[in-house]
Design an enzyme around this catalytic site. Structure first.
Site, PDB file in Angstrom:
ATOM      1  N   HIS A  46       0.830  -1.203   0.000  1.00  0.00           N
ATOM      2  CA  HIS A  46       0.000   0.000   0.000  1.00  0.00           C
ATOM      3  C   HIS A  46       0.868   1.258   0.000  1.00  0.00           C
ATOM      4  CE1 HIS A  46      -3.393   2.628   0.956  1.00  0.00           C
ATOM      5  NE2 HIS A  46      -2.640   3.166   1.904  1.00  0.00           N
ATOM      6  N   GLU A  68      -1.351  -5.279  -3.801  1.00  0.00           N
ATOM      7  CA  GLU A  68      -2.144  -4.867  -2.632  1.00  0.00           C
ATOM      8  C   GLU A  68      -3.534  -5.494  -2.669  1.00  0.00           C
ATOM      9  OE1 GLU A  68      -3.852  -0.738  -0.606  1.00  0.00           O
ATOM     10  OE2 GLU A  68      -3.228  -0.793  -2.709  1.00  0.00           O
ATOM     11  N   ASN A 449      28.838 -19.846  -4.530  1.00  0.00           N
ATOM     12  CA  ASN A 449      29.861 -20.888  -4.608  1.00  0.00           C
ATOM     13  C   ASN A 449      29.519 -22.037  -3.657  1.00  0.00           C
ATOM     14  OD1 ASN A 449      32.792 -21.663  -5.432  1.00  0.00           O
ATOM     15  ND2 ASN A 449      32.793 -21.810  -3.206  1.00  0.00           N
TER      16      ASN A 449
END
Length: 712
Positions: A46, A68, A449
């Site tokens: 919002h 929303e 990694n």
């Protein structure tokens, strides 16, 4: 109104809301019924919608509006959170973040409409509720209803309707009466701003901007100048002339973030005379009501949130004024200027110290010397305190660089088909802001990694007697004048022999040299540019742009990286970084007639070693110190500055530490401890890594600063 002046505020808050969405979506994925997370996501979406709309970023506003609406349906119990919904919401979050990044880089949101994501969200919304989001059209019933509640037919209560006490001059009344005759509406409106808001003037002007899209602000109290100067409480009132209904005016004002309540009513010609005639009588009553009105925003949640229960933590707080997080955002450039001033002040102090030493050598009046020394001590105290204060201002929690990684691990888990969890400890550890800002990339490479190379597939882990769920961790803590960050996993570890064979197979180094390398030297090759153990090129690895980026980035920050690994049990990358890049305590030494500085935090002891105690091990000079064999490094040879000391004289050795390793630096002479300012040598001077910068001494000489971590 030009809102470009609020771009910095928009970006700061947008990044915070995006991070909130990411964190809460992660929680919601594991706990779909978590009402606190649902409420937080709704509020963040919002706020983002309102901010984007008032700044003119329509594409971002549309996407956040649909998000929303989805969570409005979830909050009301019309829909359930599913794995598919969370996946689409993460796609929407990535798109929103891309909009924010575009704004940061170009001040424009870009041209990507993300229609595919909008269609997916609308499809989910329609299947769950039978309705489609109203983004770009009229407000949905669920959202419009609260606005209507805020403006009942009888008008707002007198306690909150502070617009009734506004003083209108004759010209303003005449203008608004003419508008009514012409068929337009005139509304009195009072807007309440959250008392925790840091920039209430910006919020007020964003409200004006939102209303000016379809109407005109005919009068405002306090004045525009007072609002711009922030000379007003957390509320302001205005009269609006528009053809639109009151609901739309109230909704536009509420679309701005940190607006907690808006009240208003329509005025006819007869009512317009009342504010001007009765202002003097109404003002005292309005002032008496103001404290209650100001307290109201604390108790009144956004109307759309009435159905959702509040957080337990919030419910436990006593009623009254909310606790404010007493922090202020400061432009890093301003801090850099302040830091530079402190640096110059320290240089001035060193000049006085040098002058005092000369006076003492030449001889002078004892009273003059005592007075001069008092000034030096006072200046030293002031500069030290100022330095510490500035350092505290610059220090920020390392958490700022770690927030996005749980989401990244979640995505890697899905793309790699592995099971993994990320544990972060020590995120409250503080580092210089400049260092924290540069940490995201190297840490991201290390985590990728661990996920790609380190952790095994679930079946492989079970066969090895491990749990199917792999563990990746980040651990940060302070160690003296350094901060240590450990990034590791409980995966397969580094197979040193496999790396050695790959070096030989790819002719990366001569076979004879590769076979002579110890385990540490073999692992160091993994940090070389272009070298990769990946068998195939993927989105995650195989391009040789991983660990070398980590090493170069960390070294550029004055730190170093080392690896601890045990085959079959996992690997840990240890990053060591200085707390600050600006001012350090240093040991001043002389090598070959030149002065150098070594960071005092790296020095363990200073030793006087007889030349007879120096031994050769594998053709390298070492000494034995309290039962520990320590290699020695003659700085005169490294720096190509021939020593002027007698070759048979005792050696002055500064024992320095790097992780678990020790080394002895042989110098010609010790000068003493000094607080020095690190100055960059600039891009035009190419140096080796052992020189991390330079400093200006009290007598104006320049001394180079040695990075002891780069010497061994």
């Amino acid at each position: 109104m030009d809102v470009s002046q609020y771009l910095g505020v928009f970006l700061d808050e947008a990044h915070e809301h995006v991070q909130t969405l990411s964190d809460q979506l992660m929680v919601l994925e594991n706990d779909p019924e978590n009402e606190d997370s649902i409420n937080e996501i709704f509020r963040a979406a919002h706020s983002l919608k309102g901010m984007a709309g008032t700044m003119g970023y329509k594409r971002m506003q549309k996407l956040t509006h649909v998000t929303e609406d989805v969570f409005s349906a979830v909050r009301s119990g019309q829909m359930k959170v599913t794995g598919g919904l969370v996946d689409v919401l993460f796609q929407a979050l990535d798109a929103i973040e891309a909009y924010v990044d575009n704004v940061q880089n170009t001040s424009d949101e870009g041209t990507e409409d993300n229609e595919g994501i909008l269609e997916e969200l609308n499809k989910i919304l329609q299947e769950g509720t039978g309705e489609v989001s109203s983004a770009g059209g009229a407000a949905p019933a669920a959202a419009a209803a609260p606005a209507a509640e805020a403006a009942p037919a009888g008008g707002a209560s007198d306690e909150k309707a502070l617009y009734k006490a506004m003083k209108l001059d004759d010209s303003q009344v005449s203008t608004m009466k003419d508008a009514i005759v012409a068929g337009q509406h005139v509304y009195g409106v009072t807007v309440y701003i959250d008392e925790n808001c840091l920039l209430k003037a910006a919020r007020a002007f964003l409200v004006f901007k939102a209303i000016e899209e379809f109407g005109e602000v005919a009068a405002v109290e306090p004045s525009s100048q007072d609002i711009e100067d922030e000379h007003f409480d957390f509320h302001f009132s205005m009269f609006v002339v528009t053809e639109e209904p009151l609901d739309k005016v109230i909704e536009a004002a509420k679309s701005v973030s940190e607006i907690v309540d808006v009240v208003g009513e329509e005025f006819n010609e007869d009512m317009l005379a009342a504010p001007a005639a009765e202002a003097e009588e109404a003002a005292p009553a309005a002032e008496a009501a103001a404290p209650a009105a100001e307290a109201a925003p604390v108790e009144a949640a956004a109307p759309a949130e009435k159905k959702a229960p509040e957080k337990k933590a919030a419910a436990a707080k006593p009623a009254g004024k909310a606790v404010t997080n007493r922090t202020v955002r400061v432009d890093i450039e301003k801090l850099d200027v302040l830091m530079n001033l402190v640096s110059e002040l320290i240089i001035a102090k060193n000049s006085i110290v040098s002058a005092g030493a000369n006076m003492a050598q030449k001889g002078s009046d004892s009273d003059v010397d005592a007075h001069f020394n008092e000034h030096i001590e006072y200046l030293e105290s002031v500069t030290t305190n100022l330095h510490e204060s500035v350092m505290k201002v610059r220090m920020v929690p390392i958490e700022n660089a770690l927030q996005k990684f749980p989401r990244m691990i979640r995505d890697l888990e899905k793309s790699l088909g592995k099971q993994m969890t990320l544990t972060i400890t020590g995120e409250e550890t503080e580092l210089d802001r400049t260092v924290v800002d540069e940490l995201s990339d190297p840490l991201m490479h290390l985590l990728r990694n661990s996920a790609d190379h380190g952790l095994e597939m679930p079946d492989e882990r079970r066969n090895a007697g491990k749990p199917a769920m792999g563990s990746i961790f980040i651990n940060a803590f302070q160690d003296g004048n350094n901060v240590i960050i450990e990034v590791g996993d409980d995966g397969r570890g580094i197979d040193v022999e496999a790396v050695r064979n790959k070096i030989i197979e790819r002719n990366y180094l001569p076979e004879e040299r590769a076979l002579q390398m110890n385990d540490k030297e073999v692992i160091e090759v993994l940090f070389d540019p272009g070298f990769s153990m990946a068998k195939k090129v993927t989105d995650l690895s195989g391009r040789g742009v991983g660990l070398d980026v980590v090493k170069s980035k960390i070294e550029a920050l004055g730190g170093d990286v080392e690896v601890r690994s045990k085959l079959g049990e996992g690997s840990t990358f240890v990053i060591r970084l200085p707390l600050t890049l600006a001012i350090i305590q240093a040991l001043m030494v002389v090598v070959g007639g030149e002065k150098f500085a070594i960071a005092l935090g790296n020095i363990q002891t200073i030793e006087d070693i007889p030349i007879s105690d120096v031994k050769l091990v594998e053709n390298k000079e070492v000494i034995q110190l309290r039962g520990t064999v320590i290699p020695i490094i003659r700085l005169s040879e490294i720096l190509d500055a021939p020593s002027k000391n007698d070759p048979n004289a005792n050696l002055v050795v500064a024992v320095v530490k790097k992780g678990d390793s020790l080394a002895g630096l042989v110098v010609d002479e010790l000068i003493g401890q000094m607080e020095v300012v690190i100055k960059s040598l600039g891009k035009y001077i190419n140096t080796t890594r052992i020189i991390s910068g330079a400093t200006i001494l009290g007598n104006g000489e320049v001394a180079l600063i040695l990075d002891s971590n780069a010497l061994f």
